[in-house]
Design a protein around this motif. Sequence first.
Motif, short mmCIF file in Angstrom:
data_model
loop_
_atom_site.label_atom_id
_atom_site.label_comp_id
_atom_site.label_asym_id
_atom_site.label_seq_id
_atom_site.Cartn_x
_atom_site.Cartn_y
_atom_site.Cartn_z
N VAL A 155 2.93 10.00 5.25
CA VAL A 155 2.33 8.78 4.91
C VAL A 155 1.10 8.58 6.55
O VAL A 155 1.68 8.62 7.47
CB VAL A 155 3.14 7.17 4.80
N PHE A 178 0.77 -1.45 -0.52
CA PHE A 178 0.15 0.01 0.03
C PHE A 178 0.71 1.56 -0.34
O PHE A 178 1.66 0.79 0.28
CB PHE A 178 -0.95 0.37 1.12
N GLU A 194 8.25 -2.32 -9.80
CA GLU A 194 7.51 -1.64 -8.32
C GLU A 194 6.62 -0.75 -8.44
O GLU A 194 5.94 -0.52 -9.34
CB GLU A 194 8.70 -0.47 -7.40
N SER A 238 4.11 2.34 1.74
CA SER A 238 5.19 1.28 2.66
C SER A 238 6.27 1.27 2.88
O SER A 238 7.17 0.78 3.93
CB SER A 238 3.85 -0.19 2.52
N THR A 256 9.77 2.05 -2.62
CA THR A 256 11.42 2.93 -2.49
C THR A 256 12.06 2.44 -2.07
O THR A 256 13.75 2.42 -2.44
CB THR A 256 11.00 4.08 -3.22
N THR A 257 12.27 2.54 -0.93
CA THR A 257 12.67 2.37 0.24
C THR A 257 13.60 1.46 0.58
O THR A 257 14.82 0.87 0.34
CB THR A 257 12.51 2.62 1.66
N ASP A 296 10.14 -0.26 13.53
CA ASP A 296 11.10 0.54 14.02
C ASP A 296 9.70 1.59 14.81
O ASP A 296 9.87 1.55 16.03
CB ASP A 296 12.30 1.32 13.66
N ARG A 297 8.33 1.29 13.98
CA ARG A 297 7.60 2.74 14.70
C ARG A 297 7.12 1.53 14.80
O ARG A 297 5.81 1.93 16.32
CB ARG A 297 7.15 2.48 13.65
N LYS A 318 8.61 -0.91 8.86
CA LYS A 318 8.76 -0.14 10.09
C LYS A 318 8.30 -1.01 11.64
O LYS A 318 7.44 -0.58 11.92
CB LYS A 318 7.34 0.81 9.46
N1 LIG Z 1 10.86 4.50 10.33
C1 LIG Z 1 10.29 4.31 9.20
N2 LIG Z 1 9.83 4.62 8.42
C2 LIG Z 1 10.59 4.47 7.03
C3 LIG Z 1 10.37 3.05 7.00
N3 LIG Z 1 10.88 2.51 5.77
C4 LIG Z 1 10.20 3.50 4.35
N4 LIG Z 1 9.93 4.31 5.79
C5 LIG Z 1 9.97 6.47 4.72
O1 LIG Z 1 8.11 6.19 4.64
C6 LIG Z 1 8.12 7.37 4.03
C7 LIG Z 1 7.42 6.67 2.52
O2 LIG Z 1 8.96 5.14 1.69
P1 LIG Z 1 8.52 4.65 0.35
O3 LIG Z 1 9.62 3.93 0.70
O4 LIG Z 1 8.62 5.90 -0.48
O5 LIG Z 1 7.06 4.58 0.11
P2 LIG Z 1 6.66 3.42 -1.25
O6 LIG Z 1 5.85 2.27 -1.00
O7 LIG Z 1 7.47 3.64 -1.75
O8 LIG Z 1 5.66 4.82 -1.78
P3 LIG Z 1 4.81 5.00 -2.33
O9 LIG Z 1 5.43 4.49 -4.20
O10 LIG Z 1 3.82 6.49 -2.25
O11 LIG Z 1 3.45 4.07 -2.58
C8 LIG Z 1 9.64 7.61 4.05
O12 LIG Z 1 9.56 8.70 4.14
C9 LIG Z 1 10.50 6.34 4.72
O13 LIG Z 1 12.14 7.21 4.54
C10 LIG Z 1 10.95 2.50 8.24
O14 LIG Z 1 11.23 1.28 8.30
N5 LIG Z 1 10.50 2.82 9.10
#
Ligand SMILES: Nc1nc2c(ncn2[C@@H]2O[C@H](COP(=O)(O)OP(=O)(O)OP(=O)(O)O)[C@@H](O)[C@H]2O)c(=O)[nH]1
Length: 351
Positions: A287, A14, A97, A17, A20-21, A159-160, A157
């Motif tokens: 988010v 979703f 992705e 989530s 991209t990271t 860590d959260r 995530k």
């Molecule tokens: N605290 C925390 N933040 C995270 C973690 N993984 C990613 N983030 C943060 O969550 C936010 C969204 O991460 P993205 O990797 O852009 O998420 P995405 O799934 O690609 O997002 P969309 O393409 O918009 O669906 C960013 O600010 C990341 O730094 C994690 O494990 N812990």
Amino acid sequence: MTKRQIPVIVLAGFLGSGKTTLLNHLLAHSGGSRVGVVVNDFGSIEIDAMSVAGQVGSSMVSLGNGCLCCAVDTSDLDAFLDRLSRPAARIDVIVIEASGLAEPQELVRMILASDNTEIMYGGLVEVVDAAEFGRTRVRHPELDRHLGIADLVVLNKTDRIGEAERAELAATLEELAPGTPVVAASYGRVDPELLFDRRPREERLEEIRQLSFEDLVHDGAGDDHDHGHEGHLHAAYESVEFVSDEPLHPRLFMEFLDRRPEGLYRIKGFVYFGVPGHRQKFALHAVGDFLRMHRTAWGRSERRTTQLVMIGSGVDGGALREGLEGCRRAGEGAGDVDERSMWGVLRYTQG
Ligand SMILES: Nc1nc2c(ncn2[C@@H]2O[C@H](COP(=O)(O)OP(=O)(O)OP(=O)(O)O)[C@@H](O)[C@H]2O)c(=O)[nH]1
């Protein structure tokens, strides 16, 4: 000798989530493997593509503006897969992705239907936002279905959340995706081998075929495009884009963010404040209630601009755009901008 086909992995999950990271982590730790990447952004400004581009150069292609899962014509995807899988590209694995609102089974079906003999379907990886999943699942029961067809679940995530919540989530995931491996991660730090060496399970493929059949029945033969995608996650969402060459006023911008409407689940992009001492590029991610920025350097010839994509459900796009227009530095009431006006921004900034 049989020719080795290139696995194509679908990376879904979703909005926000952590796809991209995770992808950036894979690219940075892929060892000797060459990874080809297809990025599908929901909005027309390709923020995700910009976020991974630096790492892959020519082995990344981007399909922006709309969920790939709804593409009636898959020739763009086919062409990209052809390009990435030609022997001269020397790619070992391809990761697609998906947008955060895509229907993963549609993407899987597209790969299975491809007549490119160089590639094979390499499995579905679903990224779950541990901090948001409970709430998101209530709004979007479809996510249960996505998890049911995954070959690997990344509980990101972590860590959260605390230990108790983690155990509860693990139990829920086991219920939704019985027998599917779940790896806990923060910032998408998983062992790349876990993804690269995965093979889709035959029973999952059967479920995907079955789901597609049910979709068709449910959607009344699925011949009308708009009608045929009513059940898709993205049907209820819209994306609003904002671009400004003029710097934004930090205080007004933070007020805009504080007032953001409930339905605006995701904001991502880059902001230029242009305040002395803070002229860097501020990458922004919201988010749900979560908001973070981090500073990065502008590319040598990169234009100083603000580019934001906002994705939400039941939001007034015109009002959002108007709100941001009012944050332009030359805008009415912008007043003086000094270092102190950055305080609000810096509270949410890492690095
Ligand atoms: N605290 C925390 N933040 C995270 C973690 N993984 C990613 N983030 C943060 O969550 C936010 C969204 O991460 P993205 O990797 O852009 O998420 P995405 O799934 O690609 O997002 P969309 O393409 O918009 O669906 C960013 O600010 C990341 O730094 C994690 O494990 N812990």
